[in-house]
Design a protein around this motif. Structure first.
Motif, PDB file in Angstrom:
ATOM      1  N   PRO A 133      -2.222  12.415  -6.423  1.00 28.91           N
ATOM      2  CA  PRO A 133      -0.870  12.388  -6.985  1.00 28.91           C
ATOM      3  C   PRO A 133      -0.608  11.032  -7.651  1.00 28.91           C
ATOM      4  CG  PRO A 133      -0.846  13.295  -4.765  1.00 28.91           C
ATOM      5  CD  PRO A 133      -2.228  12.746  -4.975  1.00 28.91           C
ATOM      6  N   PHE A 134       0.275  11.023  -8.633  1.00 27.96           N
ATOM      7  CA  PHE A 134       0.510   9.830  -9.450  1.00 27.96           C
ATOM      8  C   PHE A 134       0.769   8.590  -8.607  1.00 27.96           C
ATOM      9  CE2 PHE A 134       3.275   6.955 -11.866  1.00 27.96           C
ATOM     10  CZ  PHE A 134       2.512   6.752 -13.005  1.00 27.96           C
ATOM     11  N   GLU A 135       1.690   8.657  -7.646  1.00 27.31           N
ATOM     12  CA  GLU A 135       2.045   7.475  -6.857  1.00 27.31           C
ATOM     13  C   GLU A 135       0.860   6.974  -6.031  1.00 27.31           C
ATOM     14  OE1 GLU A 135       4.626   5.577  -7.039  1.00 27.31           O
ATOM     15  OE2 GLU A 135       5.631   6.843  -8.526  1.00 27.31           O
ATOM     16  N   GLU A 136       0.048   7.885  -5.524  1.00 25.52           N
ATOM     17  CA  GLU A 136      -1.133   7.475  -4.760  1.00 25.52           C
ATOM     18  C   GLU A 136      -2.178   6.832  -5.666  1.00 25.52           C
ATOM     19  OE1 GLU A 136      -2.745  10.459  -2.169  1.00 25.52           O
ATOM     20  OE2 GLU A 136      -0.746  11.220  -1.634  1.00 25.52           O
ATOM     21  N   ASN A 137      -2.303   7.356  -6.876  1.00 23.85           N
ATOM     22  CA  ASN A 137      -3.213   6.764  -7.855  1.00 23.85           C
ATOM     23  C   ASN A 137      -2.772   5.343  -8.194  1.00 23.85           C
ATOM     24  OD1 ASN A 137      -5.132   6.312  -9.856  1.00 23.85           O
ATOM     25  ND2 ASN A 137      -4.441   7.982 -11.177  1.00 23.85           N
ATOM     26  N   VAL A 138      -1.482   5.166  -8.405  1.00 24.18           N
ATOM     27  CA  VAL A 138      -0.946   3.832  -8.680  1.00 24.18           C
ATOM     28  C   VAL A 138      -1.248   2.876  -7.522  1.00 24.18           C
ATOM     29  CG1 VAL A 138       1.181   2.466  -8.912  1.00 24.18           C
ATOM     30  CG2 VAL A 138       0.875   4.559 -10.267  1.00 24.18           C
ATOM     31  N   ALA A 139      -1.016   3.338  -6.304  1.00 22.53           N
ATOM     32  CA  ALA A 139      -1.173   2.477  -5.130  1.00 22.53           C
ATOM     33  C   ALA A 139      -2.614   2.014  -4.947  1.00 22.53           C
ATOM     34  CB  ALA A 139      -0.684   3.204  -3.883  1.00 22.53           C
ATOM     35  N   ILE A 140      -3.590   2.937  -5.011  1.00 24.74           N
ATOM     36  CA  ILE A 140      -4.984   2.544  -4.796  1.00 24.74           C
ATOM     37  C   ILE A 140      -5.487   1.695  -5.955  1.00 24.74           C
ATOM     38  CG2 ILE A 140      -5.877   4.711  -5.772  1.00 24.74           C
ATOM     39  CD1 ILE A 140      -7.486   2.479  -3.040  1.00 24.74           C
ATOM     40  N   THR A 141      -5.041   2.010  -7.168  1.00 21.53           N
ATOM     41  CA  THR A 141      -5.480   1.233  -8.324  1.00 21.53           C
ATOM     42  C   THR A 141      -4.935  -0.181  -8.262  1.00 21.53           C
ATOM     43  OG1 THR A 141      -5.578   3.259  -9.649  1.00 21.53           O
ATOM     44  CG2 THR A 141      -5.575   1.171 -10.838  1.00 21.53           C
ATOM     45  N   LYS A 142      -3.665  -0.340  -7.880  1.00 26.25           N
ATOM     46  CA  LYS A 142      -3.067  -1.675  -7.758  1.00 26.25           C
ATOM     47  C   LYS A 142      -3.778  -2.485  -6.674  1.00 26.25           C
ATOM     48  CE  LYS A 142       0.218  -4.806  -8.447  1.00 26.25           C
ATOM     49  NZ  LYS A 142      -0.078  -5.793  -7.396  1.00 26.25           N
ATOM     50  N   VAL A 196      -0.089   1.605 -16.400  1.00 28.06           N
ATOM     51  CA  VAL A 196      -0.643   0.307 -16.792  1.00 28.06           C
ATOM     52  C   VAL A 196       0.267  -0.836 -16.339  1.00 28.06           C
ATOM     53  CG1 VAL A 196      -1.226  -1.173 -18.764  1.00 28.06           C
ATOM     54  CG2 VAL A 196      -1.993   1.215 -18.716  1.00 28.06           C
ATOM     55  N   GLU A 197       1.567  -0.672 -16.529  1.00 26.55           N
ATOM     56  CA  GLU A 197       2.511  -1.717 -16.141  1.00 26.55           C
ATOM     57  C   GLU A 197       2.508  -1.943 -14.630  1.00 26.55           C
ATOM     58  OE1 GLU A 197       6.233  -0.415 -17.708  1.00 26.55           O
ATOM     59  OE2 GLU A 197       5.845  -1.198 -19.736  1.00 26.55           O
ATOM     60  N   ARG A 198       2.451  -0.894 -13.865  1.00 26.18           N
ATOM     61  CA  ARG A 198       2.562  -1.006 -12.408  1.00 26.18           C
ATOM     62  C   ARG A 198       1.262  -1.427 -11.731  1.00 26.18           C
ATOM     63  NH1 ARG A 198       5.362   4.330 -10.197  1.00 26.18           N
ATOM     64  NH2 ARG A 198       5.054   3.179  -8.240  1.00 26.18           N
ATOM     65  N   THR A 199       0.121  -1.136 -12.360  1.00 26.20           N
ATOM     66  CA  THR A 199      -1.164  -1.459 -11.723  1.00 26.20           C
ATOM     67  C   THR A 199      -1.796  -2.736 -12.242  1.00 26.20           C
ATOM     68  OG1 THR A 199      -2.427  -0.152 -13.331  1.00 26.20           O
ATOM     69  CG2 THR A 199      -1.665   0.984 -11.324  1.00 26.20           C
ATOM     70  N   GLY A 200      -1.559  -3.069 -13.511  1.00 23.41           N
ATOM     71  CA  GLY A 200      -2.198  -4.247 -14.095  1.00 23.41           C
ATOM     72  C   GLY A 200      -3.648  -4.030 -14.475  1.00 23.41           C
ATOM     73  N   VAL A 201      -4.061  -2.777 -14.682  1.00 25.70           N
ATOM     74  CA  VAL A 201      -5.450  -2.507 -15.061  1.00 25.70           C
ATOM     75  C   VAL A 201      -5.794  -3.146 -16.402  1.00 25.70           C
ATOM     76  CG1 VAL A 201      -5.756  -0.373 -13.759  1.00 25.70           C
ATOM     77  CG2 VAL A 201      -4.773  -0.285 -16.064  1.00 25.70           C
ATOM     78  N   ASP A 202      -7.082  -3.434 -16.576  1.00 26.21           N
ATOM     79  CA  ASP A 202      -7.557  -4.045 -17.815  1.00 26.21           C
ATOM     80  C   ASP A 202      -7.924  -3.012 -18.865  1.00 26.21           C
ATOM     81  OD1 ASP A 202      -7.653  -6.896 -16.803  1.00 26.21           O
ATOM     82  OD2 ASP A 202      -8.994  -5.924 -15.367  1.00 26.21           O
ATOM     83  N   SER A 203      -8.209  -1.790 -18.433  1.00 29.91           N
ATOM     84  CA  SER A 203      -8.501  -0.690 -19.355  1.00 29.91           C
ATOM     85  C   SER A 203      -8.118   0.610 -18.674  1.00 29.91           C
ATOM     86  CB  SER A 203      -9.979  -0.677 -19.763  1.00 29.91           C
ATOM     87  OG  SER A 203     -10.813  -0.520 -18.635  1.00 29.91           O
TER      88      SER A 203
END
Length: 286
Positions: free
Chosen positions: A107-116, A162-169
């Motif tokens: 789910p989107f929020e879980e994806n954001v959390a693990i990626t961050k 992108v804004e919430r995780t800070g990923v480079d790509s």
């Protein structure tokens, strides 16, 4: 020259081309992709999937790092489709300069959390991070994992991610699938969706499942915001098809007679991809 994925893709983004990310699963393939990148003077991403490192063994990593450092072109070593945080930490400790955390099936929020969480750890030691939003399709059970039905990336969600995780790509889903398409399944990229995502997302975009797609579509994607394209199946098929031909001679048994023609076949396919992505000669920009 060994560099981070972020530094590699920043130049590609500024100069409108895509860097090839070639997956390797043995040392002979590794030699071949580095050789062709040097011959074409193209930047290179050595991509290694968890299944591939399981085959290679972690003890190969000092050799991978050494060959990347000695290369006459810029090279990043990329952990492909990392499954969890602990796996990512192992990749960082193993010497990867770029890592991907694949939370696309969450789910989107879980994806954001693990990626961050991965971004925070990786950035602390200068390693770049690729995330994924939307799902890449699959063609069979043999290829890398994917979804039965493609879930296309939503541009507004991509901005937030992108804004919430800070990923480079950011790896996006615009219609590609892992593996080789069967005859009853025709690839078709949503290039209009790619253009829409590219307008609103500032980090370099990544295209997974680049094998077996029409050159015209992939070539356009490489000039429409996609700065990294993953190629695995196409080069492996070239390598092993040539090996099968060679092994028709039952007398052959020595690798130094069998592997060089296989590397040549792989290099021919890889060279075509490098040209298609606009990466040939771009090593001079670094």
């Amino acid at each position: 020259m060994l560099i981070s994925g972020k530094d590699l893709l920043a130049v590609a983004a500024a100069n409108d081309f895509a860097v090839p990310a070639f997956n390797v699963s043995d040392y002979s393939m590794l030699r071949a992709i580095v050789e062709i990148a040097e011959e074409k003077q193209a930047p290179l991403i050595i991509a290694i999937h968890p299944n591939e490192i399981a085959n290679l063994g972690w003890d190969v990593m000092p050799s991978v790092i050494q060959i990347a450092r000695k290369a006459s072109v810029p090279v990043a070593i990329h952990w492909d489709h990392g499954a969890d945080y602990e796996q990512i930490l192992q990749a960082i400790q193993g010497g990867f300069t770029s890592v991907m955390i694949d939370g696309s099936l969450l789910p989107f929020e879980e994806n954001v959390a693990i990626t961050k969480k991965v971004v925070d750890a990786a950035h602390a030691v200068g390693v770049s991070v690729e995330g994924e939003l939307g799902t890449i399709g699959k063609t069979d059970t043999y290829a890398e994992s994917g979804a039965d039905s493609i879930v296309y990336t939503v541009p507004a969600d991509a901005v937030s991610f992108v804004e919430r995780t800070g990923v480079d790509s950011l790896a996006i889903a615009i219609g590609t699938r892992h593996g080789i398409y069967p005859s009853d399944l025709q690839p078709e990229l949503k290039l209009d969706l790619l253009e829409e995502i590219n307008r609103v997302v500032e980090v370099p975009l990544v295209l997974h499942g680049g094998s077996n797609n029409p050159d015209a579509e992939i070539g356009q994607a490489a000039h429409s915001g996609v700065n990294k394209i993953n190629i695995s199946s196409d080069i492996k098929i070239a390598y092993y098809d040539r090996e099968r031909e060679i092994l028709q001679d039952a007398q052959l048994r020595e690798p130094d007679a069998i592997q060089p023609p296989c590397r040549a076949a792989l290099k021919e396919v890889a060279a075509q991809k490098i040209d298609l992505f606009g990466a040939a000669g771009k090593a001079a920009l670094y």
